[in-house]
Design an enzyme around this catalytic site. Structure first.
Site, PDB file in Angstrom:
ATOM      1  N   TYR A   1      45.077  47.292  45.519  1.00  0.00           N
ATOM      2  CA  TYR A   1      44.404  46.051  45.946  1.00  0.00           C
ATOM      3  C   TYR A   1      45.106  45.441  47.163  1.00  0.00           C
ATOM      4  O   TYR A   1      44.469  45.076  48.151  1.00  0.00           O
ATOM      5  CB  TYR A   1      44.402  45.073  44.763  1.00  0.00           C
TER       6      TYR A   1
ATOM      7  N   SER B   1      45.658  38.099  50.691  1.00  0.00           N
ATOM      8  CA  SER B   1      46.279  37.804  49.396  1.00  0.00           C
ATOM      9  C   SER B   1      47.791  37.907  49.470  1.00  0.00           C
ATOM     10  O   SER B   1      48.352  38.656  50.291  1.00  0.00           O
ATOM     11  CB  SER B   1      45.756  38.812  48.366  1.00  0.00           C
ATOM     12  N   ASN B   2      48.435  37.187  48.568  1.00  0.00           N
ATOM     13  CA  ASN B   2      49.890  37.346  48.396  1.00  0.00           C
ATOM     14  C   ASN B   2      50.247  38.793  48.074  1.00  0.00           C
ATOM     15  O   ASN B   2      51.374  39.222  48.328  1.00  0.00           O
ATOM     16  CB  ASN B   2      50.401  36.384  47.319  1.00  0.00           C
ATOM     17  N   HIS B   3      49.279  39.561  47.541  1.00  0.00           N
ATOM     18  CA  HIS B   3      49.587  40.945  47.177  1.00  0.00           C
ATOM     19  C   HIS B   3      49.668  41.864  48.399  1.00  0.00           C
ATOM     20  O   HIS B   3      50.046  43.028  48.265  1.00  0.00           O
ATOM     21  CB  HIS B   3      48.584  41.436  46.136  1.00  0.00           C
TER      22      HIS B   3
ATOM     23  N   GLY C   1      34.617  40.174  47.659  1.00  0.00           N
ATOM     24  CA  GLY C   1      35.549  41.279  47.489  1.00  0.00           C
ATOM     25  C   GLY C   1      35.884  41.488  46.037  1.00  0.00           C
ATOM     26  O   GLY C   1      35.487  40.693  45.174  1.00  0.00           O
TER      27      GLY C   1
ATOM     28  N   ASP D   1      26.064  36.926  48.791  1.00  0.00           N
ATOM     29  CA  ASP D   1      26.740  37.553  47.649  1.00  0.00           C
ATOM     30  C   ASP D   1      25.832  38.648  47.104  1.00  0.00           C
ATOM     31  O   ASP D   1      24.612  38.561  47.228  1.00  0.00           O
ATOM     32  CB  ASP D   1      27.053  36.530  46.538  1.00  0.00           C
TER      33      ASP D   1
ATOM     34  N   ASP E   1      24.433  43.289  49.565  1.00  0.00           N
ATOM     35  CA  ASP E   1      25.703  44.013  49.529  1.00  0.00           C
ATOM     36  C   ASP E   1      26.209  44.096  50.965  1.00  0.00           C
ATOM     37  O   ASP E   1      25.446  44.411  51.878  1.00  0.00           O
ATOM     38  CB  ASP E   1      25.462  45.420  48.957  1.00  0.00           C
TER      39      ASP E   1
ATOM     40  N   SER F   1      25.805  39.155  43.929  1.00  0.00           N
ATOM     41  CA  SER F   1      25.368  38.556  42.665  1.00  0.00           C
ATOM     42  C   SER F   1      24.324  37.481  42.960  1.00  0.00           C
ATOM     43  O   SER F   1      24.323  36.895  44.042  1.00  0.00           O
ATOM     44  CB  SER F   1      26.553  37.914  41.949  1.00  0.00           C
TER      45      SER F   1
ATOM     46  N   LEU G   1      36.159  31.320  44.065  1.00  0.00           N
ATOM     47  CA  LEU G   1      36.624  30.553  45.218  1.00  0.00           C
ATOM     48  C   LEU G   1      35.459  30.162  46.128  1.00  0.00           C
ATOM     49  O   LEU G   1      35.461  29.072  46.701  1.00  0.00           O
ATOM     50  CB  LEU G   1      37.676  31.348  45.997  1.00  0.00           C
TER      51      LEU G   1
HETATM   52  N1  LIG Z   1      41.333  33.699  43.039  1.00  0.00           N
HETATM   53  C1  LIG Z   1      42.528  33.691  43.656  1.00  0.00           C
HETATM   54  O1  LIG Z   1      43.442  32.916  43.313  1.00  0.00           O
HETATM   55  C2  LIG Z   1      42.748  34.640  44.810  1.00  0.00           C
HETATM   56  C3  LIG Z   1      44.054  34.874  45.264  1.00  0.00           C
HETATM   57  C4  LIG Z   1      44.252  35.709  46.357  1.00  0.00           C
HETATM   58  C5  LIG Z   1      43.145  36.284  46.991  1.00  0.00           C
HETATM   59  N2  LIG Z   1      41.893  36.053  46.504  1.00  0.00           N
HETATM   60  C6  LIG Z   1      40.757  36.697  47.181  1.00  0.00           C
HETATM   61  O2  LIG Z   1      39.744  35.724  47.377  1.00  0.00           O
HETATM   62  C7  LIG Z   1      38.461  36.342  47.307  1.00  0.00           C
HETATM   63  C8  LIG Z   1      37.603  35.627  46.277  1.00  0.00           C
HETATM   64  O3  LIG Z   1      38.253  35.684  45.024  1.00  0.00           O
HETATM   65  P1  LIG Z   1      37.539  35.120  43.701  1.00  0.00           P
HETATM   66  O4  LIG Z   1      38.616  34.823  42.744  1.00  0.00           O
HETATM   67  O5  LIG Z   1      36.556  34.078  44.074  1.00  0.00           O
HETATM   68  O6  LIG Z   1      36.775  36.440  43.217  1.00  0.00           O
HETATM   69  P2  LIG Z   1      35.336  36.537  42.488  1.00  0.00           P
HETATM   70  O7  LIG Z   1      35.282  37.902  41.879  1.00  0.00           O
HETATM   71  O8  LIG Z   1      35.121  35.352  41.597  1.00  0.00           O
HETATM   72  O9  LIG Z   1      34.289  36.450  43.686  1.00  0.00           O
HETATM   73  C9  LIG Z   1      34.100  37.515  44.592  1.00  0.00           C
HETATM   74  C10 LIG Z   1      32.620  37.576  44.920  1.00  0.00           C
HETATM   75  O10 LIG Z   1      32.431  38.650  45.871  1.00  0.00           O
HETATM   76  C11 LIG Z   1      31.186  39.272  45.556  1.00  0.00           C
HETATM   77  N3  LIG Z   1      31.198  40.640  46.104  1.00  0.00           N
HETATM   78  C12 LIG Z   1      32.057  41.646  45.802  1.00  0.00           C
HETATM   79  N4  LIG Z   1      31.735  42.751  46.494  1.00  0.00           N
HETATM   80  C13 LIG Z   1      30.659  42.440  47.273  1.00  0.00           C
HETATM   81  C14 LIG Z   1      29.869  43.172  48.207  1.00  0.00           C
HETATM   82  N5  LIG Z   1      30.116  44.467  48.497  1.00  0.00           N
HETATM   83  N6  LIG Z   1      28.833  42.541  48.812  1.00  0.00           N
HETATM   84  C15 LIG Z   1      28.554  41.239  48.523  1.00  0.00           C
HETATM   85  N7  LIG Z   1      29.270  40.496  47.631  1.00  0.00           N
HETATM   86  C16 LIG Z   1      30.304  41.099  47.021  1.00  0.00           C
HETATM   87  C17 LIG Z   1      31.114  39.252  44.027  1.00  0.00           C
HETATM   88  O11 LIG Z   1      29.774  39.364  43.571  1.00  0.00           O
HETATM   89  C18 LIG Z   1      31.733  37.887  43.698  1.00  0.00           C
HETATM   90  O12 LIG Z   1      30.752  36.872  43.548  1.00  0.00           O
HETATM   91  C19 LIG Z   1      38.718  37.827  46.985  1.00  0.00           C
HETATM   92  O13 LIG Z   1      38.714  38.567  48.186  1.00  0.00           O
HETATM   93  C20 LIG Z   1      40.105  37.807  46.389  1.00  0.00           C
HETATM   94  O14 LIG Z   1      40.760  39.056  46.590  1.00  0.00           O
HETATM   95  C21 LIG Z   1      41.677  35.264  45.433  1.00  0.00           C
END
Ligand SMILES: NC(=O)c1ccc[n+]([C@@H]2O[C@H](COP(=O)([O-])OP(=O)(O)OC[C@H]3O[C@@H](n4cnc5c(N)ncnc54)[C@H](O)[C@@H]3O)[C@@H](O)[C@H]2O)c1
Length: 266
Positions: A135, A110-112, A72, A33, A50, A35, A14
């Site tokens: 979660y 999140s929806n969760h 996250g 990030d 981090d 990463s 996202l």
């Molecule tokens: N993808 C969806 O449809 C969706 C739906 C509901 C909620 N979300 C929330 O949206 C957010 C992004 O989701 P996503 O699908 O892009 O996930 P993703 O795993 O693709 O991206 C998350 C990023 O966070 C980084 N990260 C994690 N822990 C970290 C830390 N301690 N320090 C620095 N960076 C850190 C990871 O390296 C990763 O690049 C999340 O919080 C997720 O719970 C996503």
């Protein structure tokens, strides 16, 4: 145009989708990030860190107007994994933002966080939490933390209870909770500009089968351009085999590890 926005989780799915519009809406976009990631637009700066590293985080947030927090762990996991990324990292971020004088944090809930509500119930943004997983509990923690910092420190909070963000829906559940990436990006823009103290809105497109009333987001200016309705005929039969998953908004997250003896399916 804002001077400086910080995007956490910028290397994630996202985060990558949000970057272009964010880069266009501020003078400086800082990408954070854990990463590896590289700056793309001329006004982007990349920080590999981090969220739990307070010292480095302080430098990355200095002078920022807003944080868009999408870092996250994005799914169910064991507690050590979730606590590090979604609880300790979140507490660290809000405290660093307060110290740095950041004006607002928009964040990916999140929806969760409300996944244990039945699909028969339409939720307002004021709905009490009803997490469906460990979660989901971490997302409720983040919403509570945002509420605390908004009330006590004036740090505005904009929590987006995101459904499922993807270019198009791919099963029957998503006919209710899908959001197109462009709509998510538009909702983030609303959160960057609108006047509010602490909000919870739903990250959902204009789906007639939505389980959520998104009045508050609309009052603040959100106008979703996409709808899952065009996929009703092709996807409505694509349900799961689990009566528990089909009963609750959280679907498979609600059904995982489920053993409530008093549950009766509709
Ligand atoms: N993808 C969806 O449809 C969706 C739906 C509901 C909620 N979300 C929330 O949206 C957010 C992004 O989701 P996503 O699908 O892009 O996930 P993703 O795993 O693709 O991206 C998350 C990023 O966070 C980084 N990260 C994690 N822990 C970290 C830390 N301690 N320090 C620095 N960076 C850190 C990871 O390296 C990763 O690049 C999340 O919080 C997720 O719970 C996503």
């Amino acid at each position: 145009m804002l001077d400086c926005i910080v995007l956490t989780g910028a290397a994630g799915r996202l985060g990558r989708a949000l970057r272009p519009a964010l880069a266009a809406s501020c003078k400086e976009l800082r990408l954070l990030d854990q990463s590896p990631l590289a700056a793309g637009h001329a006004n982007e700066t990349a920080f590999q860190l981090d969220l739990n590293d307070q010292a480095v985080l302080a430098g990355a947030l200095a002078g920022a107007n807003a944080v868009v927090h999408f870092a996250g762990y994005p799914r169910e996991a064991d507690w050590p994994t979730l606590l590090a990324a979604n609880v300790a990292g979140v507490a660290s971020l809000w405290e660093a933002a307060r110290v740095a004088g950041v004006g607002r944090i928009l964040y990916a809930s999140s929806n969760h966080a409300v996944g244990m509500y039945p699909r028969s119930e339409k939720l307002s943004q004021g709905a009490l939490p009803g997490p469906d997983s460990r979660y989901g509990v971490t997302k409720v923690f983040m919403e509570s933390l945002a509420s605390l910092y908004a009330a006590k420190h004036g740090l505005r909070g904009f929590g987006i209870r995101i459904g499922h963000c993807a270019p198009q829906p791919s099963d029957a559940r998503m006919l209710s909770h899908w959001i197109h990436p462009e709509d998510l990006s538009a909702l983030v823009q609303v959160g960057l500009r609108a006047e509010y103290e602490n909000e919870y809105v739903y990250g959902v497109s204009n789906n007639s089968r939505s389980w959520w009333s998104n009045d508050r987001a609309e009052a603040l200016g959100y106008r979703p351009a996409h709808s899952a309705d065009a996929f009703i005929d092709s996807l409505q039969a694509q349900t799961s085999a689990s009566p528990v998953a089909e009963h609750f908004q959280g679907g498979s997250f609600a059904a995982a590890e489920f053993d409530n003896p008093r549950f009766r399916a509709d």
